[in-house]
Design a protein around this motif. Structure first.
Motif, PDB file in Angstrom:
ATOM      1  N   TRP A   1     -20.260 -17.194 -15.185  1.00 32.01           N
ATOM      2  CA  TRP A   1     -19.411 -16.013 -15.385  1.00 32.01           C
ATOM      3  C   TRP A   1     -19.712 -14.899 -14.385  1.00 32.01           C
ATOM      4  O   TRP A   1     -18.861 -14.048 -14.131  1.00 32.01           O
ATOM      5  CB  TRP A   1     -19.570 -15.491 -16.819  1.00 32.01           C
ATOM      6  CG  TRP A   1     -20.998 -15.247 -17.200  1.00 32.01           C
ATOM      7  CD1 TRP A   1     -21.752 -14.156 -16.903  1.00 32.01           C
ATOM      8  CD2 TRP A   1     -21.848 -16.132 -17.927  1.00 32.01           C
ATOM      9  NE1 TRP A   1     -23.026 -14.293 -17.386  1.00 32.01           N
ATOM     10  CE2 TRP A   1     -23.107 -15.500 -18.036  1.00 32.01           C
ATOM     11  CE3 TRP A   1     -21.683 -17.388 -18.492  1.00 32.01           C
ATOM     12  CZ2 TRP A   1     -24.184 -16.094 -18.700  1.00 32.01           C
ATOM     13  CZ3 TRP A   1     -22.752 -17.956 -19.155  1.00 32.01           C
ATOM     14  CH2 TRP A   1     -23.980 -17.314 -19.247  1.00 32.01           C
TER      15      TRP A   1
ATOM     16  N   LYS B   1     -25.868 -14.671 -21.592  1.00 30.75           N
ATOM     17  CA  LYS B   1     -25.292 -13.339 -21.792  1.00 30.75           C
ATOM     18  C   LYS B   1     -24.431 -12.969 -20.597  1.00 30.75           C
ATOM     19  O   LYS B   1     -24.814 -13.164 -19.448  1.00 30.75           O
ATOM     20  CB  LYS B   1     -26.403 -12.303 -21.986  1.00 30.75           C
ATOM     21  CG  LYS B   1     -27.222 -12.534 -23.254  1.00 30.75           C
ATOM     22  CD  LYS B   1     -28.273 -11.462 -23.419  1.00 30.75           C
ATOM     23  CE  LYS B   1     -29.090 -11.676 -24.682  1.00 30.75           C
ATOM     24  NZ  LYS B   1     -30.127 -10.640 -24.867  1.00 30.75           N
ATOM     25  N   TRP B   2     -23.271 -12.425 -20.914  1.00 31.02           N
ATOM     26  CA  TRP B   2     -22.348 -12.024 -19.872  1.00 31.02           C
ATOM     27  C   TRP B   2     -22.101 -10.530 -19.962  1.00 31.02           C
ATOM     28  O   TRP B   2     -21.759 -10.012 -21.036  1.00 31.02           O
ATOM     29  CB  TRP B   2     -21.022 -12.771 -20.014  1.00 31.02           C
ATOM     30  CG  TRP B   2     -19.991 -12.360 -19.005  1.00 31.02           C
ATOM     31  CD1 TRP B   2     -20.124 -12.410 -17.657  1.00 31.02           C
ATOM     32  CD2 TRP B   2     -18.684 -11.840 -19.268  1.00 31.02           C
ATOM     33  NE1 TRP B   2     -18.974 -11.964 -17.052  1.00 31.02           N
ATOM     34  CE2 TRP B   2     -18.064 -11.606 -18.016  1.00 31.02           C
ATOM     35  CE3 TRP B   2     -17.973 -11.559 -20.436  1.00 31.02           C
ATOM     36  CZ2 TRP B   2     -16.788 -11.100 -17.901  1.00 31.02           C
ATOM     37  CZ3 TRP B   2     -16.688 -11.062 -20.319  1.00 31.02           C
ATOM     38  CH2 TRP B   2     -16.100 -10.832 -19.065  1.00 31.02           C
ATOM     39  N   ASN B   3     -22.262  -9.873 -18.822  1.00 32.50           N
ATOM     40  CA  ASN B   3     -21.970  -8.453 -18.756  1.00 32.50           C
ATOM     41  C   ASN B   3     -20.623  -8.268 -18.066  1.00 32.50           C
ATOM     42  O   ASN B   3     -20.517  -8.437 -16.848  1.00 32.50           O
ATOM     43  CB  ASN B   3     -23.065  -7.710 -17.983  1.00 32.50           C
ATOM     44  CG  ASN B   3     -24.397  -7.774 -18.698  1.00 32.50           C
ATOM     45  OD1 ASN B   3     -24.461  -7.633 -19.918  1.00 32.50           O
ATOM     46  ND2 ASN B   3     -25.463  -7.994 -17.935  1.00 32.50           N
ATOM     47  N   PRO B   4     -19.582  -7.955 -18.829  1.00 30.92           N
ATOM     48  CA  PRO B   4     -18.253  -7.821 -18.229  1.00 30.92           C
ATOM     49  C   PRO B   4     -18.195  -6.639 -17.273  1.00 30.92           C
ATOM     50  O   PRO B   4     -19.002  -5.708 -17.363  1.00 30.92           O
ATOM     51  CB  PRO B   4     -17.345  -7.594 -19.445  1.00 30.92           C
ATOM     52  CG  PRO B   4     -18.243  -7.023 -20.486  1.00 30.92           C
ATOM     53  CD  PRO B   4     -19.577  -7.652 -20.270  1.00 30.92           C
TER      54      PRO B   4
ATOM     55  N   GLY C   1     -20.541 -18.501 -27.515  1.00 28.91           N
ATOM     56  CA  GLY C   1     -20.198 -17.089 -27.567  1.00 28.91           C
ATOM     57  C   GLY C   1     -19.822 -16.514 -26.223  1.00 28.91           C
ATOM     58  O   GLY C   1     -18.931 -15.666 -26.111  1.00 28.91           O
ATOM     59  N   ASP C   2     -20.496 -16.983 -25.150  1.00 30.24           N
ATOM     60  CA  ASP C   2     -20.200 -16.452 -23.818  1.00 30.24           C
ATOM     61  C   ASP C   2     -18.780 -16.782 -23.391  1.00 30.24           C
ATOM     62  O   ASP C   2     -18.082 -15.947 -22.803  1.00 30.24           O
ATOM     63  CB  ASP C   2     -21.204 -16.995 -22.802  1.00 30.24           C
ATOM     64  CG  ASP C   2     -21.149 -18.509 -22.694  1.00 30.24           C
ATOM     65  OD1 ASP C   2     -21.527 -19.178 -23.668  1.00 30.24           O
ATOM     66  OD2 ASP C   2     -20.714 -19.013 -21.650  1.00 30.24           O
TER      67      ASP C   2
ATOM     68  N   LYS D   1     -16.245 -17.352 -25.389  1.00 36.02           N
ATOM     69  CA  LYS D   1     -15.346 -16.554 -26.229  1.00 36.02           C
ATOM     70  C   LYS D   1     -15.216 -15.133 -25.674  1.00 36.02           C
ATOM     71  O   LYS D   1     -14.120 -14.562 -25.631  1.00 36.02           O
ATOM     72  CB  LYS D   1     -15.861 -16.516 -27.661  1.00 36.02           C
ATOM     73  CG  LYS D   1     -15.004 -15.688 -28.607  1.00 36.02           C
ATOM     74  CD  LYS D   1     -15.601 -15.668 -29.997  1.00 36.02           C
ATOM     75  CE  LYS D   1     -14.787 -14.760 -30.928  1.00 36.02           C
ATOM     76  NZ  LYS D   1     -15.358 -14.695 -32.286  1.00 36.02           N
ATOM     77  N   GLU D   2     -16.337 -14.561 -25.219  1.00 33.95           N
ATOM     78  CA  GLU D   2     -16.313 -13.205 -24.650  1.00 33.95           C
ATOM     79  C   GLU D   2     -15.455 -13.152 -23.389  1.00 33.95           C
ATOM     80  O   GLU D   2     -14.656 -12.216 -23.212  1.00 33.95           O
ATOM     81  CB  GLU D   2     -17.741 -12.757 -24.326  1.00 33.95           C
ATOM     82  CG  GLU D   2     -18.597 -12.481 -25.552  1.00 33.95           C
ATOM     83  CD  GLU D   2     -19.984 -12.023 -25.157  1.00 33.95           C
ATOM     84  OE1 GLU D   2     -20.138 -11.530 -24.015  1.00 33.95           O
ATOM     85  OE2 GLU D   2     -20.916 -12.163 -25.958  1.00 33.95           O
TER      86      GLU D   2
ATOM     87  N   THR E   1     -11.719 -13.551 -24.337  1.00 37.85           N
ATOM     88  CA  THR E   1     -11.204 -12.337 -24.972  1.00 37.85           C
ATOM     89  C   THR E   1     -11.015 -11.219 -23.958  1.00 37.85           C
ATOM     90  O   THR E   1      -9.994 -10.513 -23.973  1.00 37.85           O
ATOM     91  CB  THR E   1     -12.166 -11.876 -26.074  1.00 37.85           C
ATOM     92  OG1 THR E   1     -12.311 -12.921 -27.045  1.00 37.85           O
ATOM     93  CG2 THR E   1     -11.654 -10.623 -26.765  1.00 37.85           C
ATOM     94  N   TYR E   2     -11.976 -11.073 -23.059  1.00 34.98           N
ATOM     95  CA  TYR E   2     -11.898 -10.015 -22.049  1.00 34.98           C
ATOM     96  C   TYR E   2     -10.661 -10.202 -21.166  1.00 34.98           C
ATOM     97  O   TYR E   2      -9.931  -9.235 -20.899  1.00 34.98           O
ATOM     98  CB  TYR E   2     -13.161 -10.025 -21.192  1.00 34.98           C
ATOM     99  CG  TYR E   2     -13.163  -8.986 -20.105  1.00 34.98           C
ATOM    100  CD1 TYR E   2     -13.539  -7.672 -20.368  1.00 34.98           C
ATOM    101  CD2 TYR E   2     -12.768  -9.309 -18.813  1.00 34.98           C
ATOM    102  CE1 TYR E   2     -13.526  -6.705 -19.368  1.00 34.98           C
ATOM    103  CE2 TYR E   2     -12.747  -8.368 -17.803  1.00 34.98           C
ATOM    104  CZ  TYR E   2     -13.129  -7.063 -18.093  1.00 34.98           C
ATOM    105  OH  TYR E   2     -13.099  -6.109 -17.105  1.00 34.98           O
TER     106      TYR E   2
END
Length: 448
Positions: A325, A359-362, A387-388, A390-391, A394-395
């Motif tokens: 990501w 973990k993804w930081n948008p 979860g990553d 999905k984030e 969604t973003y």
């Protein structure tokens, strides 16, 4: 009388009454040895094969004895005899598959005869036999103005002490052949002023250390660098092709010394199974591309500072690499005109790492491409449990204001896993809610 008429009709040779052009088309679909065998059928067929526009010989094929161990000398004599009797005004194609222990003199005679007949496509496939190889006579390539396609494969050695001259050559395939030195590579490629397509398959430890590709006319380039054990190679490349439009690089592990210069007309590039991209030149050379396919890890990619992919409209990334990501974030920020985004997990596997560690930081600000240009979003192999992912999904759905179609393809769930099936349905409903207020976006869910 009626019975005699039926018998005559059954015995009538209707095929021989067909026009020559149609018969030659039929014979062209057969191995040349079989086509020659038809000469015994009748006087009508005796010399028909000599007008075949395409000839193909395989030393592993013997239609008479059904023996796959033909003596190389006998095979050479058969090929030469066939070429000497061939009468077609143009020899469109000659395909020769032979052992590496074949006498170089015989191979030279085949090539010289084919060149004298104005052959347009030449395929030389020399398979290994007792680790022996064939060296092509360089003098035969000193001048030719008819050859348009040349394919060389496997147990072939190339030694060009001086520049060749293949004036009409448009397509060149070099599949695991061996060059004596770097000068031989340059002398071959520089002697093809009309070259448009080049395919290079090579073992990393096979021949030259640095493979230089300098061609002002080259438009399509494919490089696949493999280790003998089946892994990927660490070859060094220098690419100077100002007219290059399509680039495909696969399997180069140490690509640090790969230099790509002046690819200003690049339309599409695919970079896969590579690592060690610590040279900013690699990614910088791709900034003019309209379509990019990047199958690589962001942990091993160095991006040029301040460079923008301002022509990019279509991007494909793999989602099974670690921290993939982050590469997505960089590309979204750097591609203001992006219209099509495709994310792919080609293996459709279960989680490779603990989801808690991913973990993804948008991006702090929505990228310009999401706000104004992205119209199509496709995710193949979407892992709804992670979860990553999905984030990320969604973003993109929340910020892609011009999105017209979003497609999510997930791994099929067996009927015995009803709990997983219900959880996936809830996840898909959550994604649908994100687009609840959108009247323009069509949301599609598929199972793969």
């Amino acid at each position: 009388m009626e019975q005699k008429f039926k018998t005559d009709a059954m015995n009538e040779d209707r095929i021989s009454d067909l026009p020559d052009a149609l018969l030659l088309h039929i014979l062209s679909s057969l191995p040349t040895e079989n086509a020659i065998a038809t000469s015994v059928l009748s006087r009508r067929w005796r010399s028909l094969w000599t007008m075949l526009p395409k000839l193909k010989f395989d030393s592993n094929f013997n239609p008479v004895f059904d023996d796959d161990n033909i003596d190389p000398t006998m095979f050479s004599e058969n090929v030469y005899k066939t070429l000497s009797l061939h009468k077609a005004p143009v020899l469109e194609s000659l395909h020769l598959s032979f052992e590496g222990r074949t006498d170089c003199l015989h191979v030279g005679i085949w090539i010289a005869t084919a060149f004298a007949r104005g052959v347009r496509k030449l395929v030389l496939d020399s398979f290994y036999q007792e680790e022996q190889t064939v060296t092509l006579p360089s003098v035969l390539f000193s001048y030719n103005d008819s050859l348009e396609i040349l394919k060389l494969k496997c147990a072939i050695d190339l030694d060009f002490p001086s520049r060749v001259c293949l004036k009409s050559l448009r397509k060149l395939y070099l599949d695991q052949v061996h060059f004596k030195d770097e000068e031989s590579v340059c002398n071959l490629l520089c002697g093809c002023p009309s070259l448009q397509d080049l395919v290079v398959h090579r073992y990393s430890n096979a021949d030259v250390a640095t493979f230089t590709i300098a061609s002002p006319s080259l438009q399509r380039l494919t490089i696949e660098d493999l280790r003998q054990e089946g892994g990927y190679g660490n070859g060094s490349y220098v690419i100077n092709a100002p007219a290059l439009k399509y680039l495909n690089i696969n399997g180069v592990i140490d690509i640090e010394s790969c230099l790509i210069d002046k690819a200003l007309e690049l339309v599409e590039a695919k970079i896969s199974n590579v690592s060690g991209i610590t040279n900013e030149n690699i990614m910088e050379s791709l900034t003019s591309a309209k379509r990019l396919i990047l199958h690589l890890s962001p942990l091993e990619v160095k991006f040029p500072t301040g460079k923008i992919f301002d022509q990019l409209v279509c991007l494909e990334l793999l989602t099974y690499e670690r921290e993939w990501w982050n590469l997505l974030s960089i590309m979204l920020d750097s591609s203001p005109k992006l219209q099509i985004l495709k994310l792919t997990d080609v293996y459709l596997h279960d989680n490779k790492t603990n989801p808690d560690e991913r973990k993804w930081n948008p991006p702090k600000c929505a990228p310009e491409c999401l706000l104004f240009h992205l119209e199509t979003f496709l995710w193949i192999g979407y892992e709804w449990q992670r979860g990553d992912e999905k984030e990320v999904a969604t973003y993109i759905l929340e910020n892609a204001r011009r999105l017209k179609k979003a497609t999510f393809s997930t791994k099929r769930i067996g009927r015995e896993k009803l709990e997983d099936f219900e959880k996936r349905r809830e996840m898909l409903n959550e994604l649908a809610i994100v687009l609840w207020d959108s009247n323009s976006c069509h949301l599609v869910f598929e199972s793969t």
